[in-house]
Scaffold this motif. Structure first.
Motif, PDB file in Angstrom:
ATOM      1  N   GLU A 102     -43.045 -97.295 -22.198  1.00 37.66           N
ATOM      2  CA  GLU A 102     -44.453 -96.925 -22.258  1.00 37.66           C
ATOM      3  C   GLU A 102     -45.192 -97.660 -21.149  1.00 37.66           C
ATOM      4  O   GLU A 102     -45.073 -98.881 -21.026  1.00 37.66           O
ATOM      5  CB  GLU A 102     -45.054 -97.302 -23.609  1.00 37.66           C
ATOM      6  CG  GLU A 102     -46.513 -96.917 -23.735  1.00 37.66           C
ATOM      7  CD  GLU A 102     -47.068 -97.181 -25.124  1.00 37.66           C
ATOM      8  OE1 GLU A 102     -48.275 -96.960 -25.332  1.00 37.66           O
ATOM      9  OE2 GLU A 102     -46.296 -97.623 -25.995  1.00 37.66           O
ATOM     10  N   PHE A 141     -57.216 -87.487 -17.196  1.00 36.96           N
ATOM     11  CA  PHE A 141     -56.829 -88.179 -18.415  1.00 36.96           C
ATOM     12  C   PHE A 141     -57.475 -87.526 -19.629  1.00 36.96           C
ATOM     13  O   PHE A 141     -58.657 -87.198 -19.621  1.00 36.96           O
ATOM     14  CB  PHE A 141     -57.251 -89.644 -18.324  1.00 36.96           C
ATOM     15  CG  PHE A 141     -56.935 -90.462 -19.540  1.00 36.96           C
ATOM     16  CD1 PHE A 141     -55.649 -90.954 -19.732  1.00 36.96           C
ATOM     17  CD2 PHE A 141     -57.910 -90.732 -20.483  1.00 36.96           C
ATOM     18  CE1 PHE A 141     -55.349 -91.729 -20.850  1.00 36.96           C
ATOM     19  CE2 PHE A 141     -57.622 -91.502 -21.607  1.00 36.96           C
ATOM     20  CZ  PHE A 141     -56.335 -91.994 -21.792  1.00 36.96           C
ATOM     21  N   GLU A 153     -56.018 -88.453 -23.325  1.00 42.36           N
ATOM     22  CA  GLU A 153     -55.948 -89.467 -24.369  1.00 42.36           C
ATOM     23  C   GLU A 153     -54.682 -90.291 -24.242  1.00 42.36           C
ATOM     24  O   GLU A 153     -53.727 -89.889 -23.581  1.00 42.36           O
ATOM     25  CB  GLU A 153     -55.965 -88.827 -25.764  1.00 42.36           C
ATOM     26  CG  GLU A 153     -54.720 -88.010 -26.070  1.00 42.36           C
ATOM     27  CD  GLU A 153     -54.679 -87.524 -27.516  1.00 42.36           C
ATOM     28  OE1 GLU A 153     -55.627 -87.821 -28.268  1.00 42.36           O
ATOM     29  OE2 GLU A 153     -53.696 -86.847 -27.888  1.00 42.36           O
ATOM     30  N   ARG A 154     -54.731 -91.446 -24.878  1.00 40.17           N
ATOM     31  CA  ARG A 154     -53.544 -92.287 -24.993  1.00 40.17           C
ATOM     32  C   ARG A 154     -53.441 -92.766 -26.429  1.00 40.17           C
ATOM     33  O   ARG A 154     -54.386 -93.352 -26.956  1.00 40.17           O
ATOM     34  CB  ARG A 154     -53.622 -93.480 -24.050  1.00 40.17           C
ATOM     35  CG  ARG A 154     -52.459 -94.449 -24.232  1.00 40.17           C
ATOM     36  CD  ARG A 154     -52.458 -95.547 -23.197  1.00 40.17           C
ATOM     37  NE  ARG A 154     -51.181 -96.257 -23.230  1.00 40.17           N
ATOM     38  CZ  ARG A 154     -50.678 -96.931 -22.211  1.00 40.17           C
ATOM     39  NH1 ARG A 154     -51.339 -96.995 -21.075  1.00 40.17           N
ATOM     40  NH2 ARG A 154     -49.527 -97.538 -22.324  1.00 40.17           N
ATOM     41  N   ARG A 179     -51.227 -95.306 -28.319  1.00 43.30           N
ATOM     42  CA  ARG A 179     -50.250 -96.364 -28.088  1.00 43.30           C
ATOM     43  C   ARG A 179     -49.028 -96.171 -28.973  1.00 43.30           C
ATOM     44  O   ARG A 179     -49.138 -95.883 -30.158  1.00 43.30           O
ATOM     45  CB  ARG A 179     -50.864 -97.733 -28.377  1.00 43.30           C
ATOM     46  CG  ARG A 179     -51.886 -98.177 -27.353  1.00 43.30           C
ATOM     47  CD  ARG A 179     -51.212 -98.736 -26.105  1.00 43.30           C
ATOM     48  NE  ARG A 179     -52.192 -99.198 -25.111  1.00 43.30           N
ATOM     49  CZ  ARG A 179     -51.855 -99.729 -23.959  1.00 43.30           C
ATOM     50  NH1 ARG A 179     -50.567 -99.862 -23.637  1.00 43.30           N
ATOM     51  NH2 ARG A 179     -52.775-100.116 -23.103  1.00 43.30           N
ATOM     52  N   ILE A 219     -49.150 -90.286 -23.803  1.00 42.44           N
ATOM     53  CA  ILE A 219     -50.300 -90.189 -22.907  1.00 42.44           C
ATOM     54  C   ILE A 219     -50.405 -88.736 -22.487  1.00 42.44           C
ATOM     55  O   ILE A 219     -49.413 -88.141 -22.043  1.00 42.44           O
ATOM     56  CB  ILE A 219     -50.133 -91.071 -21.659  1.00 42.44           C
ATOM     57  CG1 ILE A 219     -50.044 -92.544 -22.047  1.00 42.44           C
ATOM     58  CG2 ILE A 219     -51.286 -90.850 -20.667  1.00 42.44           C
ATOM     59  CD1 ILE A 219     -49.661 -93.464 -20.893  1.00 42.44           C
TER      60      ILE A 219
END
Length: 525
Positions: free
Chosen positions: A54, A205, A207-208, A210, A214
């Motif tokens: 990641e 971009f 969203e990400r 965690r 991504i």
């Protein structure tokens, strides 16, 4: 590659390579190799990409992992880039000029380019970014240290003045130091744009999440006509190459960056994937912390260097397809390569025992090697353990998630740490920051005035033969001082295989995925 696992591409780019499987290999599609070839799990307008880890950081000013660049290549553009032959070519700068004395670089920007937030990408934006990279808190600061000033000539022209001639400068700008981000986004985010990156690249971009993914989407106003070809890309960090491979076969993934070495020959022979290999620009190995016991003693570092069995790593773990033994940061793809240097020193248990005796450790000693949990790197760790045992040196392996591994390495919280580098087109970028006193990637804490002098001289001259001589002398010193144990050069792919519904993929020598031209036939109608 660092950025840039096994292959090497993952660390702060130091490749800090953590990683898995056959680094540099990219397989697209899901047919063949005993797989069902099912594609129903992947939306036709979305490319689902597995990365070996990641990405820790999406702000180019602070990024230090190779895997970061895989996502940043979709979000951002650079002043200049490389083509498929590794030559430097214009990108945001439609042309550039270098003064005869090598001190002034003048860039003429493309007209009408805008960031994803609608603000103009002009000369002031370029100046803002280069000045930001010069700040002491930026990971890029050493890369752009030779810059004296950045001047806005007019809205489309920027002049960069250097303190002294710096041969690798354009090559530096083909990586993160050449990325131009939105000044407005930086200011609004409080100085760091990792959470909401804003560039001018082919994708924006979204969203990400965690630990999961991504997502980026098509930039409909991209300055390159007809690009991008796909609506969305979803990046997933999957450290286990076996999981990547199985998910590719099941149709969960469209593209993977790692496969188990044991599968490689069957893949190449199956006819479903075209894959060819050549030695890449990167390398793998491990830092020895010269600032703390036991490796403040050079003789113990030398003993470790003479005990490691590089051939066993390449043969038993990499199956003779993932890399070639290395004793330097310069592979055969670099003009700084020296066969004599890269083949030295030979493994010698007796020599190592003599060094241990001289250091007052005739019975050996122990140390902890921090290493990421990828299966390939765990196997490499076991080979290192076994190759050091004959001299009584015990290696304890400590498994750390890649992001934590980077943190501990950068902070000096280690005795030894396994991290590689993805490699760059100019040799300076494969050694300077790692070995010069105070260098951004000098995690071993190494300092040698003569090495500093030689590396800085190599930066000031353009003659390749003379530069090669200087790098050879540096390596002779490093073979004695051993702040880093080189293990192997990563192999990279020059050919890639695709399922029939994935189109337009082209490989680049730096191993970075440039996906603006990739599409799916079903998505394209």
């Amino acid at each position: 590659m660092v950025g840039y696992g096994p292959g090497a591409l993952s660390r702060r780019e130091f490749l800090r390579l953590g990683g898995a499987g056959l680094a540099g290999i990219v397989l697209l599609g899901g047919a063949g190799c005993g797989g069902s070839g099912a594609r129903s799990n992947t939306p036709p307008d979305t490319l689902v990409v597995a990365l070996e880890a990641e990405p820790p950081e999406l702000d180019p000013s602070f990024s230090s992992a190779y895997v970061d660049r895989q996502v940043m290549a979709s979000l951002y553009d650079k002043l200049v880039d490389i083509d498929r032959e590794g030559r430097i070519v214009p990108m945001l700068a439609e042309d550039y000029r270098v003064s005869g004395d090598g001190l002034e670089y003048t860039f003429r920007l493309r007209e009408g380019v805008r960031f994803h937030d609608g603000t103009p990408l002009d000369a002031e934006a370029v100046r803002f970014n280069l000045e930001r990279y010069r700040r002491e808190d930026s990971v890029r600061s050493t890369e752009v240290e030779p810059v004296r000033s950045v001047e806005v000539v007019d809205p489309r022209t920027v002049r960069v003045v250097l303190k002294r001639p710096f041969a690798p400068f354009l090559a530096v700008l083909t990586d993160r130091a050449g990325i131009i981000v939105s000044p407005k986004a930086v200011r609004e985010s409080g100085g760091r744009i990792s959470r909401r990156p804003v560039g001018s690249g082919p994708f924006e971009f979204v969203e990400r999440v965690r630990g999961d993914h991504i997502t980026v989407r098509r930039n409909d106003n991209y300055w390159k006509s007809g690009l991008p070809k796909i609506d969305r890309i979803e990046y997933r960090g999957i450290e286990d190459e076996n999981v990547q491979f199985q998910n590719l076969r099941s149709g969960e993934l469209d593209l993977i960056d790692s496969i188990p070495f044991v599968e490689f020959r069957n893949l190449r022979q199956s006819g479903d994937y075209r894959v060819s290999l050549l030695e890449g620009l990167g390398y793998q190995g491990f830092y020895l912390n010269v600032r703390r016991p036991p490796f403040e003693d050079r003789r113990l570092r030398q003993a470790v260097y003479r005990l490691v069995n590089r051939e066993a790593i390449v043969d038993a773990v990499l199956r003779n397809v993932g890399g070639t033994p290395a004793n330097s940061p310069f592979s055969r793809q670099s003009w700084a390569y020296s066969e004599e240097i890269d083949s030295y020193p030979p493994r010698s248990v007796e020599t190592a025992k003599g060094l241990l005796e001289e250091a007052g450790r005739p019975e050996g000693f122990s140390f902890t090697l921090k290493i990421d949990p990828s299966p390939t790197n765990q196997q490499i760790g076991q080979v290192i353990q076994n190759s050091l045992k004959p001299a009584g040196v015990e290696v304890k392996l400590e498994r750390l998630e890649f992001g934590r591994l980077l943190e501990d390495s950068t902070s000096g919280n280690f005795e030894a740490t396994f991290l590689g580098w993805s490699g760059r087109i100019d040799p300076d970028l494969n050694i300077y920051d790692f070995m010069v006193t105070g260098g951004d990637f000098n995690d071993s804490g190494y300092s040698n005035p003569e090495v500093d002098r030689l590396l800085n001289e190599a930066r000031r001259i353009s003659d390749r033969q003379r530069r090669k001589e200087l790098y050879t002398r540096v390596m002779e010193i490093l073979h004695e001082d051993v702040p880093y144990v080189y293990l192997y050069h990563n192999n990279a792919t020059t050919d890639f295989a695709m399922h029939q519904d994935v189109t337009g993929f082209e490989p680049y020598p730096d191993g970075i995925l440039r996906l603006a031209g990739v599409g799916k036939r079903r998505a394209e109608g």
